[in-house]
Design a protein around this motif. Structure first.
Motif, PDB file in Angstrom:
ATOM      1  N   PHE A 165       0.868  -1.201  -0.064  1.00 54.43           N
ATOM      2  CA  PHE A 165       0.012  -0.064   0.130  1.00 54.43           C
ATOM      3  C   PHE A 165       0.845   1.301   0.044  1.00 54.43           C
ATOM      4  CE2 PHE A 165      -4.587  -0.391   0.147  1.00 54.43           C
ATOM      5  CZ  PHE A 165      -4.789  -1.625   0.333  1.00 54.43           C
ATOM      6  N   VAL A 166       2.070   1.373   0.699  1.00 52.71           N
ATOM      7  CA  VAL A 166       2.919   2.352   0.927  1.00 52.71           C
ATOM      8  C   VAL A 166       3.346   2.717  -0.480  1.00 52.71           C
ATOM      9  CG1 VAL A 166       4.938   3.233   2.119  1.00 52.71           C
ATOM     10  CG2 VAL A 166       2.877   2.482   3.260  1.00 52.71           C
ATOM     11  N   SER A 167       3.981   1.621  -0.962  1.00 52.04           N
ATOM     12  CA  SER A 167       4.463   1.713  -2.472  1.00 52.04           C
ATOM     13  C   SER A 167       3.384   2.117  -3.600  1.00 52.04           C
ATOM     14  CB  SER A 167       5.220   0.431  -2.821  1.00 52.04           C
ATOM     15  OG  SER A 167       5.274   0.335  -4.084  1.00 52.04           O
ATOM     16  N   MET A 168       2.155   1.781  -3.179  1.00 55.30           N
ATOM     17  CA  MET A 168       1.376   2.376  -4.251  1.00 55.30           C
ATOM     18  C   MET A 168       1.155   3.764  -3.774  1.00 55.30           C
ATOM     19  SD  MET A 168      -3.084   1.637  -3.803  1.00 55.30           S
ATOM     20  CE  MET A 168      -3.151   2.705  -2.360  1.00 55.30           C
ATOM     21  N   LEU A 169       0.987   4.315  -2.618  1.00 56.17           N
ATOM     22  CA  LEU A 169       0.777   5.821  -2.414  1.00 56.17           C
ATOM     23  C   LEU A 169       2.120   6.441  -3.005  1.00 56.17           C
ATOM     24  CD1 LEU A 169      -0.349   5.655   1.189  1.00 56.17           C
ATOM     25  CD2 LEU A 169      -1.663   6.135  -0.712  1.00 56.17           C
ATOM     26  N   ASP A 170       3.350   5.694  -2.895  1.00 61.22           N
ATOM     27  CA  ASP A 170       4.429   6.703  -3.135  1.00 61.22           C
ATOM     28  C   ASP A 170       4.429   6.713  -4.927  1.00 61.22           C
ATOM     29  OD1 ASP A 170       5.742   7.025  -0.791  1.00 61.22           O
ATOM     30  OD2 ASP A 170       6.796   5.033  -0.716  1.00 61.22           O
ATOM     31  N   ASP A 171       4.192   5.711  -5.545  1.00 60.35           N
ATOM     32  CA  ASP A 171       3.856   5.786  -6.849  1.00 60.35           C
ATOM     33  C   ASP A 171       2.738   6.804  -7.355  1.00 60.35           C
ATOM     34  OD1 ASP A 171       6.338   4.354  -7.027  1.00 60.35           O
ATOM     35  OD2 ASP A 171       5.241   2.465  -7.467  1.00 60.35           O
ATOM     36  N   MET A 172       1.707   6.867  -6.541  1.00 56.79           N
ATOM     37  CA  MET A 172       0.550   7.737  -7.141  1.00 56.79           C
ATOM     38  C   MET A 172       0.848   8.969  -6.836  1.00 56.79           C
ATOM     39  SD  MET A 172      -2.643   6.029  -5.105  1.00 56.79           S
ATOM     40  CE  MET A 172      -3.820   7.274  -5.497  1.00 56.79           C
ATOM     41  N   GLU A 173       1.890   9.500  -5.659  1.00 58.36           N
ATOM     42  CA  GLU A 173       2.411  10.737  -5.531  1.00 58.36           C
ATOM     43  C   GLU A 173       3.116  11.246  -6.624  1.00 58.36           C
ATOM     44  OE1 GLU A 173       1.456  12.606  -3.103  1.00 58.36           O
ATOM     45  OE2 GLU A 173       3.093  14.279  -2.716  1.00 58.36           O
ATOM     46  N   GLU A 174       4.050  10.399  -7.159  1.00 59.42           N
ATOM     47  CA  GLU A 174       4.806  10.733  -8.248  1.00 59.42           C
ATOM     48  C   GLU A 174       4.069  10.998  -9.649  1.00 59.42           C
ATOM     49  OE1 GLU A 174       8.346   8.081  -8.880  1.00 59.42           O
ATOM     50  OE2 GLU A 174       8.470   8.653 -10.694  1.00 59.42           O
ATOM     51  N   ALA A 175       3.111  10.055  -9.790  1.00 59.17           N
ATOM     52  CA  ALA A 175       2.124  10.104 -11.005  1.00 59.17           C
ATOM     53  C   ALA A 175       1.441  11.505 -10.984  1.00 59.17           C
ATOM     54  CB  ALA A 175       1.442   9.017 -11.009  1.00 59.17           C
ATOM     55  N   PHE A 181      -5.471  14.066 -11.804  1.00 63.48           N
ATOM     56  CA  PHE A 181      -5.556  12.749 -11.802  1.00 63.48           C
ATOM     57  C   PHE A 181      -4.329  11.901 -12.237  1.00 63.48           C
ATOM     58  CE2 PHE A 181      -9.775  14.878 -12.041  1.00 63.48           C
ATOM     59  CZ  PHE A 181     -10.095  14.553 -10.758  1.00 63.48           C
ATOM     60  N   LEU A 182      -4.586  10.617 -12.045  1.00 57.47           N
ATOM     61  CA  LEU A 182      -3.251   9.505 -12.209  1.00 57.47           C
ATOM     62  C   LEU A 182      -2.588   9.579 -13.560  1.00 57.47           C
ATOM     63  CD1 LEU A 182      -4.426   6.729  -9.934  1.00 57.47           C
ATOM     64  CD2 LEU A 182      -2.764   8.170  -9.423  1.00 57.47           C
ATOM     65  N   VAL A 183      -3.522   9.839 -14.516  1.00 57.71           N
ATOM     66  CA  VAL A 183      -3.080   9.566 -15.892  1.00 57.71           C
ATOM     67  C   VAL A 183      -3.108  11.067 -16.739  1.00 57.71           C
ATOM     68  CG1 VAL A 183      -3.273   8.336 -18.115  1.00 57.71           C
ATOM     69  CG2 VAL A 183      -3.781   7.329 -16.118  1.00 57.71           C
ATOM     70  N   SER A 184      -3.963  11.864 -16.359  1.00 62.14           N
ATOM     71  CA  SER A 184      -3.987  12.925 -17.161  1.00 62.14           C
ATOM     72  C   SER A 184      -4.579  13.950 -16.184  1.00 62.14           C
ATOM     73  CB  SER A 184      -4.640  12.984 -18.464  1.00 62.14           C
ATOM     74  OG  SER A 184      -6.093  12.733 -18.154  1.00 62.14           O
ATOM     75  N   ASP A 185      -5.265  15.348 -16.577  1.00 64.15           N
ATOM     76  CA  ASP A 185      -6.112  16.242 -15.970  1.00 64.15           C
ATOM     77  C   ASP A 185      -7.759  15.630 -15.699  1.00 64.15           C
ATOM     78  OD1 ASP A 185      -4.275  17.889 -14.689  1.00 64.15           O
ATOM     79  OD2 ASP A 185      -4.256  19.082 -16.548  1.00 64.15           O
ATOM     80  N   ALA A 212       0.605  12.426   4.495  1.00 66.16           N
ATOM     81  CA  ALA A 212       2.250  12.552   4.154  1.00 66.16           C
ATOM     82  C   ALA A 212       2.624  12.787   3.001  1.00 66.16           C
ATOM     83  CB  ALA A 212       3.019  11.390   4.971  1.00 66.16           C
ATOM     84  N   ARG A 213       1.468  12.599   2.094  1.00 66.46           N
ATOM     85  CA  ARG A 213       1.901  12.602   0.526  1.00 66.46           C
ATOM     86  C   ARG A 213       0.763  13.736   0.062  1.00 66.46           C
ATOM     87  NH1 ARG A 213       2.903   7.802   2.594  1.00 66.46           N
ATOM     88  NH2 ARG A 213       4.786   6.774   1.970  1.00 66.46           N
ATOM     89  N   LEU A 214       1.409  14.961  -0.182  1.00 62.58           N
ATOM     90  CA  LEU A 214       0.443  16.140  -0.369  1.00 62.58           C
ATOM     91  C   LEU A 214      -0.413  16.045  -1.654  1.00 62.58           C
ATOM     92  CD1 LEU A 214       2.649  19.269   0.858  1.00 62.58           C
ATOM     93  CD2 LEU A 214       0.810  17.789   1.915  1.00 62.58           C
ATOM     94  N   ARG A 215       0.358  15.449  -2.632  1.00 65.30           N
ATOM     95  CA  ARG A 215      -0.526  15.330  -3.989  1.00 65.30           C
ATOM     96  C   ARG A 215      -1.491  14.069  -3.886  1.00 65.30           C
ATOM     97  NH1 ARG A 215       4.824  16.658  -6.328  1.00 65.30           N
ATOM     98  NH2 ARG A 215       5.117  14.582  -6.453  1.00 65.30           N
ATOM     99  N   VAL A 216      -1.138  13.061  -3.233  1.00 68.23           N
ATOM    100  CA  VAL A 216      -2.350  11.906  -3.055  1.00 68.23           C
ATOM    101  C   VAL A 216      -3.423  12.599  -1.994  1.00 68.23           C
ATOM    102  CG1 VAL A 216      -2.670   9.638  -1.971  1.00 68.23           C
ATOM    103  CG2 VAL A 216      -0.641  10.153  -3.329  1.00 68.23           C
ATOM    104  N   ALA A 217      -3.201  13.263  -0.964  1.00 72.07           N
ATOM    105  CA  ALA A 217      -4.099  13.703  -0.170  1.00 72.07           C
ATOM    106  C   ALA A 217      -5.097  14.628  -0.962  1.00 72.07           C
ATOM    107  CB  ALA A 217      -3.468  14.616   1.108  1.00 72.07           C
ATOM    108  N   ALA A 218      -4.576  15.733  -1.823  1.00 68.94           N
ATOM    109  CA  ALA A 218      -5.139  16.550  -2.779  1.00 68.94           C
ATOM    110  C   ALA A 218      -6.019  15.660  -3.567  1.00 68.94           C
ATOM    111  CB  ALA A 218      -4.343  17.669  -3.241  1.00 68.94           C
ATOM    112  N   TRP A 219      -5.747  14.687  -4.239  1.00 71.63           N
ATOM    113  CA  TRP A 219      -6.482  13.926  -5.229  1.00 71.63           C
ATOM    114  C   TRP A 219      -7.773  13.085  -4.470  1.00 71.63           C
ATOM    115  CZ3 TRP A 219      -6.950   8.663  -4.558  1.00 71.63           C
ATOM    116  CH2 TRP A 219      -7.638   7.759  -5.603  1.00 71.63           C
ATOM    117  N   PHE A 220      -7.321  12.857  -3.161  1.00 73.50           N
ATOM    118  CA  PHE A 220      -8.375  12.202  -2.447  1.00 73.50           C
ATOM    119  C   PHE A 220      -9.519  12.870  -2.259  1.00 73.50           C
ATOM    120  CE2 PHE A 220      -9.149   9.955   1.899  1.00 73.50           C
ATOM    121  CZ  PHE A 220     -10.096   9.064   1.381  1.00 73.50           C
TER     122      PHE A 220
END
Lengths: 262, 262
Positions: A165-175, A181-185, A212-220
């Protein structure tokens, strides 16, 4: 006509309901109570031989596997499109949905049953517990279920599940760098697919991992503000059950952090 | 330009090469020698973080996951189409490719390494064997590999793996009633995906399991007569290695039959 066999809290049901809601599609709802084991009832197993939800029936045709149901819905009900038109972005989208299917989803079973559902299950008799485990047809899922019911947070599967799960969150943060959104706007099947798993972490009191992952938190937050979220997810969240998940999650969050520090 | 990083005998490489050949596409070939562990080389892992083959590079864009590579190839190089145009058949096709990804492929690792490759691996030092196992990033695949190298046909994973293959053959037999290929009378991504696993059974001396199912046996012959099969599969089959697979397979076929009778 669309008919959906689903459960209020199942991640795979949530992701199909999100896509139905994004497309504004109505359906006839059939509850399958996973807690009571209705997914193992012979009449349901005829529809879904894997003993899982959701199952979609479209004009009499039976469709299973939530990722493939969502691809089907996008092909048949094309507007609004939730699949990028360019093949490279489509490939990126499918890498996310495939990762959920092959890695994240099995780990969601480990953390949900090992932390959230276990205290409730342990109130049953050992014979009832064994019967419910034996009913799971997939041997790997069956053994993992047995292990987390027995050992809870100390199950050997737990550390790997939380790290997945943490590795998923890290890669989401990068994406999510430079896009909404994950693939585009645009919201896509990838976002619909990942949302339930991030929500599950929240329900199990692991919100600090998200924050702890600002972009994931904003996406959520961004997804939770969509109309589809209300219709497909929050309307179905059983508050007493989630409060019990949160309480059990809080009890073990120190151990979760210790596992991640290892 | 297309570049393919692949290995002669890998099932996932075979299924991508089959699709490239069906579409008449040329590519620059890069061998990744799985037996020598080249999939773990840092330069390759940058392309494919899962340490597996194949990887396709199209005009500089890196694509991984063989099932998704094949979907991509069909989108970008549309003719001849290998994806049915009607959404229900597409769903049926993807149920096959998903089943291979989630169930059949992990079991192929179990039977290949536990029967075919094991005698060769056991000639290495214990330290060399442990290093090659440790290099596998996915924990479940790593433990299964360790188990079959240690126990061979008697590994606890073996019976489930063989049953998964037999259940695949049974469902193929049913799907092939009244049609030439798995989803229709046309060859599709589902056929390209399943072929390498049926061929693997043949290479491991389990041809009687195929021949007991007349429609699967005819389908297997039918694919082997296609031009793509020569170009994508048989040209790459290393005969001495396959003869060694067959010999080791014959030695344990009695035990395989006993497992199926249990």
């Amino acid at each position: 006509m669309l008919e959906l066999y689903h459960h209020f809290l199942s991640t795979c049901s949530q992701k199909v309901r999100l896509v139905l809601a994004e497309k504004g599609l109505d359906y006839e709802s059939h509850w399958i109570d996973l807690i009571q084991g209705e997914q193992h009832a012979p009449a349901y197993v005829k529809l879904n031989p894997n003993h899982v939800v959701p199952t979609l029936v479209h004009d009499g045709h039976v469709l299973i596997e939530s990722t493939l149901i969502n691809e089907y819905l996008d092909e048949v009900f094309a507007e609004p499109s939730l699949v990028p038109s360019d093949p490279l972005s489509r490939h990126a989208m499918r890498l996310w949905t495939k990762r959920v299917d092959s890695q994240v989803h099995p780990c969601a079973g480990v953390i949900t049953f090992g932390i959230g559902t276990r205290p409730m299950i342990l109130q049953r008799t050992p014979e009832e517990i064994e019967l419910s485990v034996q009913a799971i047809p997939d041997p790997a899922r069956r053994e993992a279920r047995r292990s987390v019911i027995e050992h809870g947070i100390k199950a050997p599967e737990m550390q790997g599940a939380i790290r997945t799960f943490v590795s998923m969150l890290d890669d989401m943060e990068e994406a999510l760098a430079g896009r909404a959104f994950l693939v585009s706007d645009d919201f896509s099947l990838a976002d619909a697919c990942l949302l339930p798993y991030v929500l599950r972490l929240d329900h199990l009191a692991m919100r600090p991992l998200i924050e702890a992952r600002l972009r994931v938190a904003a996406w959520f937050e961004r997804i939770q503000r969509r109309d589809s979220y209300e219709v497909a997810v929050s309307e179905f969240v059983p508050e007493p059950l989630v409060q019990s998940f949160r309480r059990h999650g809080e009890e073990v969050f120190g151990e979760v952090q210790a596992m991640l520090a290892d």
